[in-house]
Design an enzyme around this catalytic site. Structure first.
Site, PDB file in Angstrom:
ATOM      1  N   GLY A 215      10.563 -61.288 -33.533  1.00 16.37           N
ATOM      2  CA  GLY A 215      10.279 -62.477 -34.328  1.00 16.37           C
ATOM      3  C   GLY A 215      11.014 -62.392 -35.658  1.00 16.37           C
TER       4      GLY A 215
ATOM      5  N   ARG B  20      14.698 -62.852 -27.538  1.00 12.84           N
ATOM      6  CA  ARG B  20      14.138 -61.849 -26.643  1.00 12.84           C
ATOM      7  C   ARG B  20      15.174 -61.495 -25.592  1.00 12.84           C
ATOM      8  NH1 ARG B  20       8.729 -64.380 -24.898  1.00 12.84           N
ATOM      9  NH2 ARG B  20       7.864 -64.930 -26.922  1.00 12.84           N
TER      10      ARG B  20
ATOM     11  N   GLY C 279      10.764 -55.325 -35.044  1.00 10.97           N
ATOM     12  CA  GLY C 279       9.454 -54.732 -34.819  1.00 10.97           C
ATOM     13  C   GLY C 279       9.529 -53.509 -33.938  1.00 10.97           C
ATOM     14  N   ASP C 280       8.388 -53.009 -33.500  1.00 12.68           N
ATOM     15  CA  ASP C 280       8.419 -51.741 -32.754  1.00 12.68           C
ATOM     16  C   ASP C 280       9.065 -51.894 -31.381  1.00 12.68           C
ATOM     17  OD1 ASP C 280       6.202 -53.219 -32.208  1.00 12.68           O
ATOM     18  OD2 ASP C 280       4.753 -51.650 -32.660  1.00 12.68           O
ATOM     19  N   GLY C 281       8.966 -53.059 -30.799  1.00 12.99           N
ATOM     20  CA  GLY C 281       9.665 -53.291 -29.546  1.00 12.99           C
ATOM     21  C   GLY C 281      11.167 -53.092 -29.739  1.00 12.99           C
ATOM     22  N   SER C 282      11.656 -53.600 -30.844  1.00 11.25           N
ATOM     23  CA  SER C 282      13.089 -53.476 -31.148  1.00 11.25           C
ATOM     24  C   SER C 282      13.481 -52.023 -31.332  1.00 11.25           C
ATOM     25  CB  SER C 282      13.414 -54.238 -32.428  1.00 11.25           C
ATOM     26  OG  SER C 282      12.778 -55.496 -32.437  1.00 11.25           O
TER      27      SER C 282
ATOM     28  N   THR D 172       8.771 -57.852 -39.791  1.00 11.02           N
ATOM     29  CA  THR D 172       7.853 -58.740 -39.072  1.00 11.02           C
ATOM     30  C   THR D 172       6.788 -59.169 -40.047  1.00 11.02           C
ATOM     31  OG1 THR D 172       5.990 -58.782 -37.535  1.00 11.02           O
ATOM     32  CG2 THR D 172       6.755 -56.628 -38.192  1.00 11.02           C
TER      33      THR D 172
ATOM     34  N   ASP E 160       3.778 -59.682 -39.523  1.00 16.12           N
ATOM     35  CA  ASP E 160       2.433 -59.210 -39.175  1.00 16.12           C
ATOM     36  C   ASP E 160       2.027 -57.897 -39.839  1.00 16.12           C
ATOM     37  OD1 ASP E 160       1.993 -61.381 -37.561  1.00 16.12           O
ATOM     38  OD2 ASP E 160       2.672 -60.398 -35.736  1.00 16.12           O
TER      39      ASP E 160
ATOM     40  N   ASP F  53       2.343 -54.937 -38.795  1.00 13.14           N
ATOM     41  CA  ASP F  53       1.592 -54.127 -37.822  1.00 13.14           C
ATOM     42  C   ASP F  53       2.436 -53.007 -37.238  1.00 13.14           C
ATOM     43  OD1 ASP F  53       3.322 -55.649 -36.365  1.00 13.14           O
ATOM     44  OD2 ASP F  53       1.849 -56.364 -34.916  1.00 13.14           O
TER      45      ASP F  53
ATOM     46  N   ARG G  38     -17.210 -79.322 -47.346  1.00 12.02           N
ATOM     47  CA  ARG G  38     -16.826 -79.062 -45.974  1.00 12.02           C
ATOM     48  C   ARG G  38     -16.541 -77.599 -45.723  1.00 12.02           C
ATOM     49  NH1 ARG G  38     -12.570 -83.723 -45.035  1.00 12.02           N
ATOM     50  NH2 ARG G  38     -13.954 -85.227 -44.059  1.00 12.02           N
TER      51      ARG G  38
ATOM     52  N   ARG H 124      -1.815 -61.153 -33.883  1.00 12.19           N
ATOM     53  CA  ARG H 124      -2.386 -60.985 -32.554  1.00 12.19           C
ATOM     54  C   ARG H 124      -3.132 -59.650 -32.451  1.00 12.19           C
ATOM     55  NH1 ARG H 124      -0.802 -64.949 -29.045  1.00 12.19           N
ATOM     56  NH2 ARG H 124       1.122 -65.589 -30.027  1.00 12.19           N
TER      57      ARG H 124
ATOM     58  N   GLY I  33     -10.012 -66.072 -51.760  1.00  8.25           N
ATOM     59  CA  GLY I  33     -11.444 -66.238 -51.968  1.00  8.25           C
ATOM     60  C   GLY I  33     -12.165 -66.801 -50.759  1.00  8.25           C
TER      61      GLY I  33
ATOM     62  N   GLU J 296      -5.308 -64.868 -35.296  1.00  7.13           N
ATOM     63  CA  GLU J 296      -5.235 -65.470 -33.953  1.00  7.13           C
ATOM     64  C   GLU J 296      -5.733 -64.519 -32.870  1.00  7.13           C
ATOM     65  OE1 GLU J 296      -1.159 -66.386 -32.801  1.00  7.13           O
ATOM     66  OE2 GLU J 296      -0.414 -64.629 -33.849  1.00  7.13           O
TER      67      GLU J 296
END
Lengths: 329, 329, 329, 329
Positions: D21, D82, D112-115, D135, D137, D139, D172, D181, D195, D232
């Site tokens: 990504g 990909r 990322g780690d896949g890469s 990335t 994320d 992560d 609301r 993910r 906050g 997500e």
């Protein structure tokens, strides 16, 4: 070094004030102080307009709602002011008396090193104090980071982005003056991140001829524009712009960002450190600590003796400075 | 008035250039010219760096992809430049020859009134021309709006928001200098929208004592800050700041927004008018029209004779000016 | 048509409320109502939470300071709420009584057409009312523009800019769902300004196969990404995204912007129209007018009979819709 | 652990690609790799579309100008894709051959780690590789920070600011779904900084009844709005919104930020780390290093063995998570 350590529960009533120049993230910090104090079930009061408000007795108890909907706002809801009176021993004594009359025995001071000197004076009158570094300039000894710095750098970056658009269209040199009387941190980080051709800071002597030679080199290579970041401590950007135009013949424009850099909704980084520092300050007071400033070192929250924070300079990152030079060739 | 009307299909090859100061939205306009020309199946070329590039023969055919991914960018991909040579009849004749050699018989000129004078000269050499008003200053006669104006006003507004944060925390007066050498439109609209206490424009004489009296009235009523917008045509903001500080004793800070105002991603309004004007310009050329400037009047796209656009001043909206005064009491 | 015209000074005490969905610029409008009323030396009260607050008697006198520092904030400081009770004649009568008890004889209602129906009911009970169109959807009959619309379109545009970055890197199709249950104005203007490949609105029937064919055409021509704007009234964006992915085999992502579109600091355009409408509403009440809505037609402030504002649809600009199609080829 | 150490000058030609990504700051990183390579006088080529482009032989030599004017842009000019083929040994071998044919003996992989798994495979075929974590994320094991994370958090924060405006006006509850993910870092940091009342992440099990109880407590205390951040990976925000509305009776709205979070101009932090990592990667290759990932630990740039980066999880900061809970009471 003045560090008193007592038992838990020593402090019964915490006061919080912001002092010196305001900085984005101060509100997030005040919110954290107030809410952590309430969570810890200790009384909490806000003191308006820094030491000036303290001397004038401008204090009010804070509840959860009093800091609602402020985390995202620039400035400080407690406001801030300069206070010459508080530089003198009588003023400081009177300030301590004001706190004692209100029953406030612990104080969180959010501000710059000038503000911490005042805090130390109060400590000598028996008030427990914790300092939190808040200033966009990032020039407080003992910490790598001050609240507001990240927002200020990103604000300058946004300005550079905008100026880049028009500079590219016109084949122009732009000189941008940013804040930093004593320190070039804002200029360095925004200049590196913004891809500025030259970054002029108080910490590094510069030669206008070298700056111009660099400009001409880029120009001859086909660069459509050049951006020069100047920390205000270096001297007049207007004057520099004139010199560059004369020496290179390149059309040169000057922008003085001024107080835009103090405002704006704080970035995540500023809000998160501000929240961590504010809540930690409460816990330190409740643990009987005093005379400490919170800081960030190697990415972690640390406690620094306030008097150390007064003396050790936080120098410019020379490696970053060189990197900026290499990458903007 | 020079308006030639011929049959459809008169123009075989359209050229487009941007001239004068760049403005956000110019790219959206160039995109619309190029894509509408391709949609109408007429040849289209981009001319770089305005009339300077024209004289130097810097032209290239444009296809759909050449204007992809530019609608949101500030500046102008065709770049722009000043060209003294083109002020002279010989330069203009040479420019017309360049176009004829390239087979370009219709030209879209995006820029200010200076640029339109050049366009008229080309028209006298048989080139069909349509002008599109592009300048952040909104000071072109014959139209209520120029491409880039809406973005510039919103950029100033964003700066005012930021300065407001810190001004409120400090009880300070801020003087902000914005663009507008001949016209106060940017100052007026951003000042009204930003809630500025005073707005100083070239069109309205002002008395610094009245400005100060107004400041003091607000201050005495408890206002925490005041913002004064100054169009650059009025004089030095730095000088004004000094005077105000002396006369009122209020701490005063000065910001010079400079070329930030020319940059930034264009607003929806600027992109939409730019798109409409660009596509209409192509259709006008294809309908055999020439010597016209597109403009906005009463919210609608209109065609104005270029020579009219040279003469009729587009004055300041006096009603808005008074409203700003009433609402910022 | 209900338009009463009396002598100047008829109205002694003005109330102002915001009703329906909130919209950026409502605060600027309330500020203008309050400050113009004070300037005209007439009493002014704010009514909280729309008609719900009116029935509950939530009113308070407003002074200059009560609307300080709000011009740049999204939302509405008077808050808003739905009120089913006020749909019924008894509720409306009780509302009128509340106003009369408070001495309020003139009311400014900022909101959508539902809110104006309530206003008309109050008028039948002797209250003078002026409506101001405030909703991001721009779907109020009788006016080309509603407060908040310009901000919402620019907010969507900013989202499109961001999505464009990643879409270009990935060769992806992005479906973006924007607000607009009955009307596609937000989708159309942000789609045109954002260079969206397809714009799906409730006013124009569409065929998903045509959308896909268009996508594939762009893809085969080498387009790196495609953006499809969908007004929520058209149906589920998630569903549409799935269909597109199945039919074209192109990787497709869906974003639902939701309530982001209601927030944010209002643009200059929204603040300026809001200021003009708010101040004009006061002057209309003081001139003995009632039963009118303010609107914008051909770029100018106009007065429209409230009952007309209830019936005449403000249709989609078909020319703009076609232009968007042509320019995004 | 695969770390080869050779003499200076081992690597003659560096390739750089972005994979997985895209993330804001990747362009700043590519720029740093390219310019540092040129500064060190080593050949440098860009490989388009990650491993897919590598297999297709999409490479081109990069010069100083090729990375001009990209530091501020989101996405990646090298694009990304990909590539299932590259998961297989044959694909990897073919990739290595492609590099060798082009004379590329050192590779910088931003992703990322896949890469990084792909990078390790290339290393086994004799290519020196350095990984840079990119990335949004955050992560990736072995580093506290990944390029793009700071921008993504600030983008979410901006969305929260906007939603807060309207939520306050309406009383609301807003549920905002953000990326993540496997990891809740974006949700946690933006939720703390924004906050948010509740933050739901994959790392911490939650009970919807507890979330609702917390909401009701705030509501009963007079809170005008509540914001719930949902990563997500936790499940459908739409579903959660429905449950909350049913259980509390509070009006609830859902926003799915989607790919907005991947875009936008990178923040200063992302650009500076990206610049440091990119330039360091070149120096590591030139020092004969391979099989390393650059990372940030305790605020400093560190080198981590690539295989370690594949295994050690970078857990959620539990202290921050608890702080968020305390401060949003």
């Amino acid at each position: 070094m003045l560090v008193f350590t007592g038992g838990i529960g020593l402090v019964q009533h915490i006061g919080v004030l912001t002092s010196g120049g305001d900085a984005p993230g101060m509100n997030a910090c005040v919110r954290a102080v107030v809410r952590m104090a309430i969570y810890r079930k200790v009384k909490i009061s806000g003191i308006m307009r820094g030491y000036a408000g303290l001397l004038a007795g401008e204090m009010k108890p804070m509840d959860l709602g009093s800091v609602g909907d402020i985390i995202h706002r620039g400035g400080t809801l407690l406001r801030t002011a300069r206070c010459k009176e508080f530089y003198e021993p009588e003023g400081q004594e009177r300030g301590a008396r004001r706190l004692q009359e209100a029953g406030i025995d612990g104080l969180v001071v959010i501000g710059g090193d000038g503000s911490f000197r005042g805090a130390q004076a109060l400590m000598r009158h028996g008030i427990s104090v914790i300092g939190i570094p808040g200033t966009i300039d990032n020039d407080i000894p003992g910490t790598d980071y001050t609240i507001g710095f990240d927002t200020a750098v990103n604000t300058v970056l946004d300005a550079i982005n905008k100026i880049r658009d028009t500079a590219t269209s016109h084949d122009r040199t732009n000189v941008i003056e940013v804040m930093g009387r004593r320190a070039g941190h804002i200029a360095l980080l925004s200049g590196l991140a913004g891809g500025a051709e030259s970054i002029l800071v108080p910490e590094v002597p510069f030669d206008v001829d070298v700056v111009c030679a660099r400009l001409m080199r880029g120009h001859n290579r086909g660069k459509l524009h050049s951006i020069i970041l100047v920390a205000e401590g270096v001297g007049s950007a207007v004057e520099l712009g004139k010199q560059i135009e004369q020496k290179t013949g390149l059309e040169t424009r000057v922008t003085i960002l001024g107080h835009i850099q103090r405002g704006g909704s704080p970035t995540a980084t500023d809000r998160i450190w501000a929240s961590q520092m504010g809540s930690r300050a409460v816990d330190l007071l409740l643990a009987g600590k005093s005379g400490l400033m919170l800081g960030v070192r190697r990415g972690e929250l640390v406690e620094v003796a306030l008097d150390k924070a007064m003396t050790e300079r936080h120098g410019l990152d020379q490696e970053l400075y060189q990197l900026a030079g290499i990458l903007s060739i």
